[in-house]
Write a protein that holds these residues in place. Structure first.
Motif, mmCIF file in Angstrom:
data_model
loop_
_atom_site.group_PDB
_atom_site.id
_atom_site.type_symbol
_atom_site.label_atom_id
_atom_site.label_comp_id
_atom_site.label_asym_id
_atom_site.label_seq_id
_atom_site.Cartn_x
_atom_site.Cartn_y
_atom_site.Cartn_z
ATOM 1 N N GLN A 105 -4.448 -1.201 6.506
ATOM 2 C CA GLN A 105 -4.393 -0.343 5.322
ATOM 3 C C GLN A 105 -4.052 1.105 5.659
ATOM 4 N N GLY B 102 1.492 -0.193 4.388
ATOM 5 C CA GLY B 102 0.454 -1.184 4.611
ATOM 6 C C GLY B 102 1.054 -2.552 4.859
ATOM 7 N N GLY C 102 0.799 -1.222 0.000
ATOM 8 C CA GLY C 102 0.000 0.000 0.000
ATOM 9 C C GLY C 102 0.826 1.264 0.000
ATOM 10 N N ARG D 99 -10.185 -6.088 7.553
ATOM 11 C CA ARG D 99 -9.410 -4.874 7.273
ATOM 12 C C ARG D 99 -9.589 -3.799 8.334
#
Length: 384
Positions: A130, A54, A50, A72
């Motif tokens: 994330q 991430g 990411g 997530r």
């Protein structure tokens, strides 16, 4: 069997994350702290995703092969100056966890470390941490980098704390949860002139004011009454003198809705309205329109799984299945576009400050509930 990660540990983790907020794609300290906690629990971690900050952790069940699912959490903070006078207040000037991502991270970490102690399930769970949910589309970046190709999963799930909803309550939507999010910057340029002699120039302020009013007709008269959309002008920059009609005016704002066809229609009509106003007032146009996030739309089947998991979650007293969706947005939408799944809301308390408010603080009483919800969802989906 060891008990789940306790509430005091969750509180300590959350407060540590809160003290060190980091914004989009700069979550290096946060990411490293997550890695350290996961590795101490013996959990496999893949980092550097990411955009660099991430990561994805994974746990295989001791019952062998089965379905693969993803859970997530977002990890980034906001460019907001904290107004809370608490011991765990932000130590980074101008930045704070004003949306509760410190709590989201903590709940998912708690679930992962608890599951690692007793992986009594079949299949594999991916824990997705994330970056850059706030405006910068970290979810899109992870998808474009091959999240679902590298970590194949049959479904993906997310959650958000929800101020105003009591602790112990949750909301599950069958389909639409959060709206699509677009932003625009529009510059109208003409001929500046003396305010006493407007006929010698082009009145950019008049044109912009008429356009602002006209655009609201797209919502009140062209959007079907059973659909929901919002078009808001949030900035209007023009002139700096009492007696001068400015050469240019700049407008900025946002458009939000749920239905994809309506979304396309409103964007087309928006451009037509701008072009028409510019032609009538003899102005040049510089129009930057950006589609940021799509709408967050649950898969009904997976929303039902979430509701079933909530029913078995300690601390949950009420589950709302009929709450209106929010016109706010969420880049988890990019993941749901690629993979079935669902996104729920967990109550953060009736007296909680609103999201993105400098006095917001994640409610520590919610962390054990969120941890247990994740564990209940895993049990619901992968118990056999």
């Amino acid at each position: 069997m060891n008990p789940p990660i306790d509430a005091e540990t969750l509180r300590e983790w959350r407060h540590a994350f809160h003290r060190h907020p980091e914004t989009a794609f700069e979550e290096h300290h946060t990411s490293q702290r997550i890695i350290d906690i996961l590795q101490q629990a013996g959990i496999e971690v893949v980092s550097g995703l990411g955009g660099g900050t991430g990561l994805v952790a994974m746990i295989d069940g001791q019952r062998g092969a089965g379905r693969h699912i993803g859970l997530r959490a977002d990890i980034d903070a906001l460019d907001v100056t904290e107004a809370n006078e608490v011991a765990h207040a932000s130590t980074q000037p101008g930045k704070m966890h004003a949306c509760g991502h410190d709590g989201h991270t903590t709940m998912l970490l708690g679930a992962a470390c608890s599951l690692a102690q007793n992986p009594d399930f079949a299949g594999r769970v991916y824990f997705i941490f994330q970056p850059a949910e706030e405006n910068e589309g970290g979810g899109r970046v992870m998808v474009e980098e091959g999240l679902f190709e590298r970590f194949p999963m049959e479904a993906v799930y997310g959650l958000h704390n929800w101020p105003g909803l009591p602790v112990g309550e949750a909301a599950v939507h069958d389909t639409a949860v959060m709206a699509a999010f677009d932003v625009f910057t529009l510059k109208l340029t003409g001929r500046g002139c003396h305010a006493a002699m407007p006929h010698l120039g082009t009145d950019t302020v008049l044109a912009a004011c008429q356009l602002v009013t006209q655009l609201q007709g797209l919502i009140s008269r062209e959007t079907p009454a059973h659909e929901t959309a919002v078009l808001t002008i949030t900035q209007f920059h023009a002139g700096d003198a009492f007696n001068v009609i400015p050469e240019s005016v700049e407008l900025r704002g946002t458009l939000r809705c749920f239905d994809a066809q309506l979304h396309d229609y409103l964007i087309r009509r928006f451009h037509e309205a701008v072009d028409s106003a510019a032609q009538f007032h003899q102005l040049e146009v510089d129009f930057d329109y950006q589609r940021r996030y799509p709408a967050t739309i649950n898969t009904p089947e997976h929303a039902d799984y979430c509701a079933r998991a909530l029913e078995a979650t300690p601390g949950i007293q009420r589950i709302h299945r009929d709450m209106p969706p929010s016109m706010g947005s969420e880049d988890f939408a990019f993941m749901l576009q690629q993979c079935p799944g669902a996104y729920i809301w967990l109550g953060n308390g009736e007296d909680s400050a609103s999201l993105h408010n400098p006095r917001y603080d994640f409610n520590d009483a919610v962390a054990p509930i969120g941890r247990d919800y994740w564990l209940s969802l895993i049990n619901t989906l992968l118990a056999s």
